[in-house]
Design an enzyme around this catalytic site. Sequence first.
Site, PDB file in Angstrom:
ATOM      1  N   HIS A 128       0.875  -1.142   0.222  1.00 15.18           N
ATOM      2  CA  HIS A 128       0.026  -0.057   0.000  1.00 15.18           C
ATOM      3  C   HIS A 128       0.804   1.218   0.059  1.00 15.18           C
ATOM      4  O   HIS A 128       0.574   2.291  -0.405  1.00 15.18           O
ATOM      5  CB  HIS A 128      -0.814  -0.013   1.320  1.00 15.18           C
ATOM      6  CG  HIS A 128      -1.651  -1.074   1.591  1.00 15.18           C
ATOM      7  ND1 HIS A 128      -2.747  -1.534   0.984  1.00 15.18           N
ATOM      8  CD2 HIS A 128      -1.714  -2.156   2.466  1.00 15.18           C
ATOM      9  CE1 HIS A 128      -3.285  -2.747   1.185  1.00 15.18           C
ATOM     10  NE2 HIS A 128      -2.657  -3.080   2.261  1.00 15.18           N
ATOM     11  N   HIS A 173       1.768   9.024   1.212  1.00 18.94           N
ATOM     12  CA  HIS A 173       0.454   8.730   0.311  1.00 18.94           C
ATOM     13  C   HIS A 173       0.949   9.877  -1.066  1.00 18.94           C
ATOM     14  O   HIS A 173       1.440  10.872  -0.443  1.00 18.94           O
ATOM     15  CB  HIS A 173      -0.734   8.954   0.948  1.00 18.94           C
ATOM     16  CG  HIS A 173      -0.924   8.154   1.848  1.00 18.94           C
ATOM     17  ND1 HIS A 173      -1.903   6.893   1.961  1.00 18.94           N
ATOM     18  CD2 HIS A 173      -0.885   8.515   3.160  1.00 18.94           C
ATOM     19  CE1 HIS A 173      -2.227   6.618   3.113  1.00 18.94           C
ATOM     20  NE2 HIS A 173      -1.493   7.295   4.143  1.00 18.94           N
ATOM     21  N   GLU A 178      -3.814  12.995   1.412  1.00 20.37           N
ATOM     22  CA  GLU A 178      -5.145  12.709   1.606  1.00 20.37           C
ATOM     23  C   GLU A 178      -6.024  13.777   2.315  1.00 20.37           C
ATOM     24  O   GLU A 178      -7.198  13.961   1.763  1.00 20.37           O
ATOM     25  CB  GLU A 178      -5.018  11.696   2.964  1.00 20.37           C
ATOM     26  CG  GLU A 178      -4.182  10.562   2.249  1.00 20.37           C
ATOM     27  CD  GLU A 178      -4.403   8.898   2.985  1.00 20.37           C
ATOM     28  OE1 GLU A 178      -4.348   9.116   4.307  1.00 20.37           O
ATOM     29  OE2 GLU A 178      -4.967   8.043   2.113  1.00 20.37           O
ATOM     30  N   HIS A 193       2.658  10.509   6.961  1.00 17.31           N
ATOM     31  CA  HIS A 193       1.877  10.006   8.267  1.00 17.31           C
ATOM     32  C   HIS A 193       2.940   9.358   9.364  1.00 17.31           C
ATOM     33  O   HIS A 193       3.435   8.348   9.024  1.00 17.31           O
ATOM     34  CB  HIS A 193       0.850   9.103   8.006  1.00 17.31           C
ATOM     35  CG  HIS A 193      -0.378   9.784   7.241  1.00 17.31           C
ATOM     36  ND1 HIS A 193      -1.421   9.112   6.489  1.00 17.31           N
ATOM     37  CD2 HIS A 193      -0.789  10.943   7.184  1.00 17.31           C
ATOM     38  CE1 HIS A 193      -2.167   9.983   6.064  1.00 17.31           C
ATOM     39  NE2 HIS A 193      -2.067  11.197   6.267  1.00 17.31           N
ATOM     40  N   THR A 238      -7.155   5.563   7.424  1.00 15.32           N
ATOM     41  CA  THR A 238      -7.352   6.005   6.003  1.00 15.32           C
ATOM     42  C   THR A 238      -7.260   4.771   5.013  1.00 15.32           C
ATOM     43  O   THR A 238      -7.543   4.981   3.807  1.00 15.32           O
ATOM     44  CB  THR A 238      -6.746   7.079   5.296  1.00 15.32           C
ATOM     45  OG1 THR A 238      -5.412   6.655   5.164  1.00 15.32           O
ATOM     46  CG2 THR A 238      -6.687   8.351   6.457  1.00 15.32           C
TER      47      THR A 238
END
Length: 262
Positions: free
Chosen positions: A64, A96, A106, A119, A199
């Site tokens: 991810h 991300h 995000e 994050h 998230t």
Amino acid sequence: IAFLIALHVFPGPSAWSKDYPIAEGPRQSPINIVPDEAVYDANLPPISLNYDNCTSINISNNGHSVVVEFDDADDRSVIQGGPLNNAYRLKQFHFHWGGKGCHGSEHTVSGKTYTSELHLVHWNAARYGSFGEAVAASDGLAVLGVFLEIGDEHRGLHKITDALYMVKFKGTVADFRDFNPKCLLPRSLGYWTYPGSLTTPPLYESVTWIVLAEPIEVSEKQMGKFRTLLFSGEEEEVRKRMENNFRPPQPLNGRAVRSNFQ
Ligand SMILES: CN(C)c1nnc([C@H](N)S(N)(=O)=O)s1
Ligand SMILES: [Zn+2]
């Protein structure tokens, strides 16, 4: 047909509610932050970060994102202050990002997207015995969000982007010692805070979000290295570039977003 196959093979955020009904819960993340609607809270203290140099362990590709894990066996690397009632231990950080240009974050700020978002995930070790226990508790996690925008190259980020070749494929991991993420923070620690969630699945509504208002600058070349990562494992036939691994903003549902700055 191809679109439906892609959706089936790589189900995106819109498909998560089938397996994770909490995806449509009351305190989901990310959100669009509207500074003019944030409540300035003079009683909100500054956040305090005590990151010890020697707690980083490894860097990995979990399919991810790219993740740097930390030793969270004691309180050497913690965040406290701000909206938090006690020290939260640093567990990992990840990013991300988008496919190009300035989308990829995000959280958004009055609809503005950034090229990426960092994050730093912490857990409430004063109240829970492990990350696994804290991850589902309403006050279990605190995630510090930092926006990345395209500009000059970022010296602190080099150690990470120079290591990405070692974790190109899903499931790969490499040693990554003595990295202190304090070098990834902007000058100002002015922040917005609100109650939210993870998230990505399992989307637990266990996160106190602390989003820094000042972005850090990274170069297009550095962002390009993130896009050399793959969602897919080395053995998979179809190679899918790791990009656009962000969830879009979710309904605020009346939540108050507070700021410690005017
Ligand atoms: C289990 N952990 C550490 C996480 N699970 N989901 C995470 C998400 N990527 S985020 N963006 O931190 O909510 S982080
Ligand atoms: Zn994240």
